[in-house]
Motif scaffolding. Structure first.
Motif, PDB file in Angstrom:
ATOM      1  N   LYS A  12      -2.787 -21.144  31.914  1.00 38.03           N
ATOM      2  CA  LYS A  12      -1.756 -22.162  31.746  1.00 38.03           C
ATOM      3  C   LYS A  12      -0.915 -21.916  30.498  1.00 38.03           C
ATOM      4  O   LYS A  12       0.289 -22.161  30.493  1.00 38.03           O
ATOM      5  CB  LYS A  12      -2.399 -23.551  31.687  1.00 38.03           C
ATOM      6  CG  LYS A  12      -2.454 -24.254  33.045  1.00 38.03           C
ATOM      7  CD  LYS A  12      -1.051 -24.581  33.554  1.00 38.03           C
ATOM      8  CE  LYS A  12      -1.087 -25.413  34.827  1.00 38.03           C
ATOM      9  NZ  LYS A  12      -1.384 -24.659  36.021  1.00 38.03           N
ATOM     10  N   ASP A  49       1.553 -19.313  31.613  1.00 45.13           N
ATOM     11  CA  ASP A  49       2.604 -19.863  32.477  1.00 45.13           C
ATOM     12  C   ASP A  49       3.629 -20.641  31.662  1.00 45.13           C
ATOM     13  O   ASP A  49       4.837 -20.555  31.911  1.00 45.13           O
ATOM     14  CB  ASP A  49       1.988 -20.786  33.533  1.00 45.13           C
ATOM     15  CG  ASP A  49       1.148 -20.030  34.550  1.00 45.13           C
ATOM     16  OD1 ASP A  49       1.280 -18.793  34.624  1.00 45.13           O
ATOM     17  OD2 ASP A  49       0.364 -20.676  35.264  1.00 45.13           O
ATOM     18  N   ASN A  93      -1.687 -27.095  42.264  1.00 53.89           N
ATOM     19  CA  ASN A  93      -2.258 -25.860  41.724  1.00 53.89           C
ATOM     20  C   ASN A  93      -2.239 -24.733  42.745  1.00 53.89           C
ATOM     21  O   ASN A  93      -2.035 -23.569  42.384  1.00 53.89           O
ATOM     22  CB  ASN A  93      -3.681 -26.124  41.227  1.00 53.89           C
ATOM     23  CG  ASN A  93      -3.706 -26.725  39.838  1.00 53.89           C
ATOM     24  OD1 ASN A  93      -3.592 -26.027  38.840  1.00 53.89           O
ATOM     25  ND2 ASN A  93      -3.829 -28.046  39.762  1.00 53.89           N
ATOM     26  N   ARG A 144       1.275 -23.379  42.885  1.00 52.54           N
ATOM     27  CA  ARG A 144       1.577 -22.516  41.743  1.00 52.54           C
ATOM     28  C   ARG A 144       1.158 -21.085  42.010  1.00 52.54           C
ATOM     29  O   ARG A 144       1.847 -20.134  41.639  1.00 52.54           O
ATOM     30  CB  ARG A 144       0.872 -23.036  40.487  1.00 52.54           C
ATOM     31  CG  ARG A 144       1.077 -22.151  39.273  1.00 52.54           C
ATOM     32  CD  ARG A 144       0.327 -22.690  38.078  1.00 52.54           C
ATOM     33  NE  ARG A 144      -1.111 -22.638  38.256  1.00 52.54           N
ATOM     34  CZ  ARG A 144      -1.844 -21.551  38.077  1.00 52.54           C
ATOM     35  NH1 ARG A 144      -1.278 -20.417  37.752  1.00 52.54           N
ATOM     36  NH2 ARG A 144      -3.157 -21.589  38.245  1.00 52.54           N
ATOM     37  N   ASP A 163      -7.073 -25.334  34.335  1.00 52.51           N
ATOM     38  CA  ASP A 163      -5.649 -25.564  34.545  1.00 52.51           C
ATOM     39  C   ASP A 163      -5.285 -27.047  34.546  1.00 52.51           C
ATOM     40  O   ASP A 163      -4.144 -27.410  34.289  1.00 52.51           O
ATOM     41  CB  ASP A 163      -5.217 -24.960  35.886  1.00 52.51           C
ATOM     42  CG  ASP A 163      -5.403 -23.462  35.917  1.00 52.51           C
ATOM     43  OD1 ASP A 163      -4.499 -22.759  35.453  1.00 52.51           O
ATOM     44  OD2 ASP A 163      -6.454 -22.998  36.390  1.00 52.51           O
ATOM     45  N   VAL A 209       5.382 -26.270  35.163  1.00 53.65           N
ATOM     46  CA  VAL A 209       4.079 -25.626  34.938  1.00 53.65           C
ATOM     47  C   VAL A 209       2.934 -26.337  35.655  1.00 53.65           C
ATOM     48  O   VAL A 209       2.005 -25.696  36.140  1.00 53.65           O
ATOM     49  CB  VAL A 209       3.793 -25.526  33.425  1.00 53.65           C
ATOM     50  CG1 VAL A 209       2.453 -24.846  33.162  1.00 53.65           C
ATOM     51  CG2 VAL A 209       4.915 -24.752  32.723  1.00 53.65           C
ATOM     52  N   TRP A 210       3.006 -27.681  35.734  1.00 54.55           N
ATOM     53  CA  TRP A 210       1.903 -28.435  36.342  1.00 54.55           C
ATOM     54  C   TRP A 210       2.260 -29.093  37.665  1.00 54.55           C
ATOM     55  O   TRP A 210       1.392 -29.590  38.355  1.00 54.55           O
ATOM     56  CB  TRP A 210       1.393 -29.502  35.376  1.00 54.55           C
ATOM     57  CG  TRP A 210       0.579 -28.947  34.271  1.00 54.55           C
ATOM     58  CD1 TRP A 210      -0.771 -28.718  34.281  1.00 54.55           C
ATOM     59  CD2 TRP A 210       1.031 -28.522  32.983  1.00 54.55           C
ATOM     60  NE1 TRP A 210      -1.173 -28.183  33.079  1.00 54.55           N
ATOM     61  CE2 TRP A 210      -0.088 -28.049  32.267  1.00 54.55           C
ATOM     62  CE3 TRP A 210       2.280 -28.507  32.365  1.00 54.55           C
ATOM     63  CZ2 TRP A 210       0.004 -27.567  30.962  1.00 54.55           C
ATOM     64  CZ3 TRP A 210       2.377 -28.027  31.075  1.00 54.55           C
ATOM     65  CH2 TRP A 210       1.245 -27.564  30.392  1.00 54.55           C
ATOM     66  N   GLY A 211       3.524 -29.160  38.012  1.00 50.11           N
ATOM     67  CA  GLY A 211       3.921 -29.779  39.257  1.00 50.11           C
ATOM     68  C   GLY A 211       4.449 -31.194  39.061  1.00 50.11           C
ATOM     69  O   GLY A 211       4.214 -31.837  38.045  1.00 50.11           O
TER      70      GLY A 211
END
Length: 233
Positions: A159, A162, A118, A121, A99, A184-186
């Protein structure tokens, strides 16, 4: 994120595992370490961690092989550790289901931020997360994480899935790089455009019917637009 989220650290460098165990434990996480990919995979099966941090270069089962093995059984978030110059290996790890990645030597604060992002998420409560998407050529079921494009099953990494779901929930709109990275990743990853380049390319390779993109269109210097019915012009 819970205070006792379980984190598995897999690395053959004892100094790295020692530092990470001390650091993560001090943040309230429950930490287990493994010195190689095989023992790491056994820990995944026996301990069921909430997140995995793994080195790429290890004797025996590599970090990439570990990612693939985990993805056959679990959607547990995986952060890979790599050294500078391993760009090809980073892409292989992401394609194998990782991820995120952090480059050695890394900042502890950066790694902790990636861990938090993560875990958020996974635990984020989204009332619409399980609602199926039926639009154009796409049928997406978030509950089973199944994707069908024009009636054909498509296998995506976590990922990739997502990213596709987020774009599919905002069809025909230009989504900026920052918006996609944050979603998606922050927020810690909004300055990491290489994430998008890798995953957009991977998605296109799997869902586009031709070499020229029809579903995921590029708006130069701005972002991407998802058209579930394909490019009509």
């Amino acid at each position: 994120m819970t205070e006792r989220s379980r984190i598995l650290v897999v690395d053959d460098e004892t100094q790295i595992t020692r530092v990470l165990k001390t650091t993560l434990s001090s943040q309230g996480y429950e930490v287990k370490t493994a010195a190689d990919g095989e023992s790491g995979f056994n820990a995944v099966l026996d301990w069921l961690p909430d997140l995995i941090i793994t080195d790429l270069s290890m004797p025996g089962m590599s970090g990439i092989e570990l990612c693939r093995a985990v993805r056959e059984r679990s959607q547990t978030p995986i952060i890979v550790l790599s050294v500078r110059g391993e760009e090809k290996s980073k892409v292989e790890a992401l394609d194998a289901g990782a991820d995120d990645y952090v480059t050695k030597p890394f900042s502890v604060n950066e790694l902790l931020a990636r861990v938090r992002a993560n875990l958020r998420r996974v635990t984020a409560a989204d009332e619409n997360a399980s609602q199926p998407i039926e639009d154009g050529d796409f049928s997406i079921d978030p509950a089973s994480r199944m994707v069908r494009v024009r009636g054909k099953d498509v296998h995506l990494t976590p990922k990739e899935f997502d990213l596709l779901v987020f774009m599919a929930r905002h069809p025909n709109k230009v989504l900026t790089h920052r918006v996609l990275l944050n979603a998606v990743w922050g927020s810690e990853s909004v300055q990491q455009p290489e994430y998008l380049r890798v995953f957009i390319n991977q998605l296109r390779n799997k869902i586009e019917p031709a070499e020229t993109p029809q579903y995921i269109l590029t708006d130069p210097w701005v972002g991407y637009r998802f058209q579930p019915h394909g490019e009509s012009q």
